[in-house]
Design a protein around this motif. Sequence first.
Motif, PDB file in Angstrom:
ATOM      1  N   GLU A  45       0.756  -1.295   0.046  1.00 26.50           N
ATOM      2  CA  GLU A  45       0.061   0.164   0.113  1.00 26.50           C
ATOM      3  C   GLU A  45       0.926   1.190   0.061  1.00 26.50           C
ATOM      4  O   GLU A  45       2.050   1.253   0.360  1.00 26.50           O
ATOM      5  CB  GLU A  45      -0.911   0.076   1.150  1.00 26.50           C
ATOM      6  N   LEU A  46       0.308   2.213  -0.695  1.00 35.66           N
ATOM      7  CA  LEU A  46       0.995   3.541  -0.257  1.00 35.66           C
ATOM      8  C   LEU A  46       1.168   4.033   0.882  1.00 35.66           C
ATOM      9  O   LEU A  46      -0.066   4.263   1.547  1.00 35.66           O
ATOM     10  CB  LEU A  46       0.257   4.792  -1.400  1.00 35.66           C
ATOM     11  N   VAL A  47       2.299   4.833   1.278  1.00 36.82           N
ATOM     12  CA  VAL A  47       2.238   5.268   2.495  1.00 36.82           C
ATOM     13  C   VAL A  47       2.259   6.760   2.452  1.00 36.82           C
ATOM     14  O   VAL A  47       1.587   7.693   2.853  1.00 36.82           O
ATOM     15  CB  VAL A  47       3.753   4.948   3.316  1.00 36.82           C
ATOM     16  N   ALA A  48       3.283   7.208   1.400  1.00 35.39           N
ATOM     17  CA  ALA A  48       3.307   8.647   0.826  1.00 35.39           C
ATOM     18  C   ALA A  48       4.211   8.748  -0.095  1.00 35.39           C
ATOM     19  O   ALA A  48       5.025   8.056  -0.504  1.00 35.39           O
ATOM     20  CB  ALA A  48       4.012   9.651   2.189  1.00 35.39           C
ATOM     21  N   ASP A  49       3.741   9.854  -1.124  1.00 33.61           N
ATOM     22  CA  ASP A  49       4.604  10.079  -2.049  1.00 33.61           C
ATOM     23  C   ASP A  49       4.690  11.705  -2.284  1.00 33.61           C
ATOM     24  O   ASP A  49       3.781  12.420  -1.705  1.00 33.61           O
ATOM     25  CB  ASP A  49       4.376   9.402  -3.491  1.00 33.61           C
ATOM     26  N   ILE A  50       5.487  12.325  -3.152  1.00 36.87           N
ATOM     27  CA  ILE A  50       5.838  13.425  -3.530  1.00 36.87           C
ATOM     28  C   ILE A  50       5.997  13.524  -4.786  1.00 36.87           C
ATOM     29  O   ILE A  50       7.167  12.778  -5.403  1.00 36.87           O
ATOM     30  CB  ILE A  50       7.028  14.004  -2.304  1.00 36.87           C
ATOM     31  N   ASN A  51       5.544  14.606  -5.776  1.00 38.08           N
ATOM     32  CA  ASN A  51       5.916  14.750  -6.987  1.00 38.08           C
ATOM     33  C   ASN A  51       6.864  15.885  -7.201  1.00 38.08           C
ATOM     34  O   ASN A  51       7.487  16.344  -6.247  1.00 38.08           O
ATOM     35  CB  ASN A  51       4.661  14.814  -7.781  1.00 38.08           C
ATOM     36  N   SER A  52       7.249  16.088  -8.501  1.00 35.40           N
ATOM     37  CA  SER A  52       8.368  17.154  -8.900  1.00 35.40           C
ATOM     38  C   SER A  52       7.810  18.352  -8.399  1.00 35.40           C
ATOM     39  O   SER A  52       8.873  19.305  -8.386  1.00 35.40           O
ATOM     40  CB  SER A  52       8.522  16.821 -10.421  1.00 35.40           C
ATOM     41  N   GLY A  53       6.511  18.700  -8.267  1.00 33.00           N
ATOM     42  CA  GLY A  53       6.074  20.150  -7.810  1.00 33.00           C
ATOM     43  C   GLY A  53       6.206  20.037  -6.345  1.00 33.00           C
ATOM     44  O   GLY A  53       5.849  21.297  -5.884  1.00 33.00           O
ATOM     45  N   GLY A  54       6.679  19.182  -5.598  1.00 32.68           N
ATOM     46  CA  GLY A  54       6.751  19.081  -4.161  1.00 32.68           C
ATOM     47  C   GLY A  54       5.501  18.893  -3.525  1.00 32.68           C
ATOM     48  O   GLY A  54       5.074  19.025  -2.271  1.00 32.68           O
ATOM     49  N   ASN A  55       4.390  18.383  -4.485  1.00 34.19           N
ATOM     50  CA  ASN A  55       3.122  18.007  -3.825  1.00 34.19           C
ATOM     51  C   ASN A  55       3.178  16.817  -3.076  1.00 34.19           C
ATOM     52  O   ASN A  55       3.579  15.716  -3.851  1.00 34.19           O
ATOM     53  CB  ASN A  55       1.897  18.348  -4.742  1.00 34.19           C
ATOM     54  N   TRP A  56       2.476  16.466  -2.064  1.00 32.54           N
ATOM     55  CA  TRP A  56       2.541  15.272  -1.393  1.00 32.54           C
ATOM     56  C   TRP A  56       1.232  14.696  -1.027  1.00 32.54           C
ATOM     57  O   TRP A  56       0.367  15.302  -1.051  1.00 32.54           O
ATOM     58  CB  TRP A  56       3.429  15.292  -0.029  1.00 32.54           C
ATOM     59  N   ARG A  57       1.090  13.369  -0.851  1.00 31.14           N
ATOM     60  CA  ARG A  57       0.076  12.810  -0.521  1.00 31.14           C
ATOM     61  C   ARG A  57       0.309  11.908   0.544  1.00 31.14           C
ATOM     62  O   ARG A  57       1.350  11.188   0.247  1.00 31.14           O
ATOM     63  CB  ARG A  57      -0.952  12.163  -1.626  1.00 31.14           C
ATOM     64  N   TYR A  58      -0.584  11.558   1.371  1.00 26.05           N
ATOM     65  CA  TYR A  58      -0.245  10.390   2.646  1.00 26.05           C
ATOM     66  C   TYR A  58      -1.284   9.398   2.878  1.00 26.05           C
ATOM     67  O   TYR A  58      -2.649  10.031   2.882  1.00 26.05           O
ATOM     68  CB  TYR A  58      -0.212  11.177   3.897  1.00 26.05           C
ATOM     69  N   ASP A  59      -1.308   8.357   3.218  1.00 25.02           N
ATOM     70  CA  ASP A  59      -2.268   7.538   3.464  1.00 25.02           C
ATOM     71  C   ASP A  59      -2.795   8.013   4.894  1.00 25.02           C
ATOM     72  O   ASP A  59      -2.093   8.405   5.547  1.00 25.02           O
ATOM     73  CB  ASP A  59      -1.629   6.137   3.914  1.00 25.02           C
ATOM     74  N   ASP A  60      -4.186   7.761   5.100  1.00 22.37           N
ATOM     75  CA  ASP A  60      -4.826   8.464   6.339  1.00 22.37           C
ATOM     76  C   ASP A  60      -4.114   8.062   7.504  1.00 22.37           C
ATOM     77  O   ASP A  60      -4.228   8.546   8.540  1.00 22.37           O
ATOM     78  CB  ASP A  60      -6.224   8.191   6.256  1.00 22.37           C
ATOM     79  N   SER A  61      -3.813   6.733   7.542  1.00 24.07           N
ATOM     80  CA  SER A  61      -3.338   6.060   8.775  1.00 24.07           C
ATOM     81  C   SER A  61      -1.831   6.786   9.113  1.00 24.07           C
ATOM     82  O   SER A  61      -1.682   6.565  10.415  1.00 24.07           O
ATOM     83  CB  SER A  61      -3.153   4.568   8.633  1.00 24.07           C
ATOM     84  N   VAL A  62      -1.277   7.471   8.208  1.00 18.66           N
ATOM     85  CA  VAL A  62       0.117   7.997   8.674  1.00 18.66           C
ATOM     86  C   VAL A  62       0.066   9.510   8.886  1.00 18.66           C
ATOM     87  O   VAL A  62       1.075  10.117   9.428  1.00 18.66           O
ATOM     88  CB  VAL A  62       1.233   7.540   7.901  1.00 18.66           C
ATOM     89  N   LYS A  63      -1.131  10.209   8.470  1.00 24.09           N
ATOM     90  CA  LYS A  63      -1.040  11.601   8.500  1.00 24.09           C
ATOM     91  C   LYS A  63      -0.620  12.068   9.872  1.00 24.09           C
ATOM     92  O   LYS A  63      -1.361  11.628  10.825  1.00 24.09           O
ATOM     93  CB  LYS A  63      -2.275  12.006   7.756  1.00 24.09           C
ATOM     94  N   ASP A  64       0.184  13.253   9.984  1.00 26.16           N
ATOM     95  CA  ASP A  64       0.333  13.799  11.251  1.00 26.16           C
ATOM     96  C   ASP A  64       1.435  13.041  11.844  1.00 26.16           C
ATOM     97  O   ASP A  64       1.909  13.367  13.014  1.00 26.16           O
ATOM     98  CB  ASP A  64      -0.868  14.062  12.209  1.00 26.16           C
ATOM     99  N   ARG A  65       1.774  11.954  11.465  1.00 28.89           N
ATOM    100  CA  ARG A  65       2.715  11.124  12.059  1.00 28.89           C
ATOM    101  C   ARG A  65       4.131  10.942  11.319  1.00 28.89           C
ATOM    102  O   ARG A  65       5.405  10.957  11.934  1.00 28.89           O
ATOM    103  CB  ARG A  65       2.300   9.655  12.742  1.00 28.89           C
TER     104      ARG A  65
END
Length: 125
Positions: A45-65
């Motif tokens: 499963e995806l935990v987190a990623d970041i694109n070339s523009g610096g935009n990131w996304r997180y799985d809900d289970s790890v947000k804020d941690r």
Amino acid sequence: VQLQASGGGLVQAGGSLKLSCIASGKIFSINSMGWYRQAPGKQRELVADINSGGNWRYDDSVKDRFTISRDRPKNAVYLEMNSLKPEDTAVYYCNAEVVTPARAMGDLSDPSHYWGRGTLVTVSS
């Protein structure tokens, strides 16, 4: 293209770890880099990623941690993991969407996504 991940280990619940991943080889550019994980008996499963523009996304289970960051000149991505929980135990894989010199010239025979071998994170309760 090779992805070398490091930083896994054994930590108690509530502790912290920082994962690192460095890409090397025939790299023209990297579009995105990220971290996935696979726990025993579960799908990757995806935990987190970041694109070339610096935009990131997180799985809900790890947000804020967890915090993902990227060092573009070093072709590196990091994952700082805080307040770790036993359910974070998994093998963590680095992933990168890479544009090789061949792909930049229009030859699409090279893969676009690459994976590291994985680093084990174990969180004890």
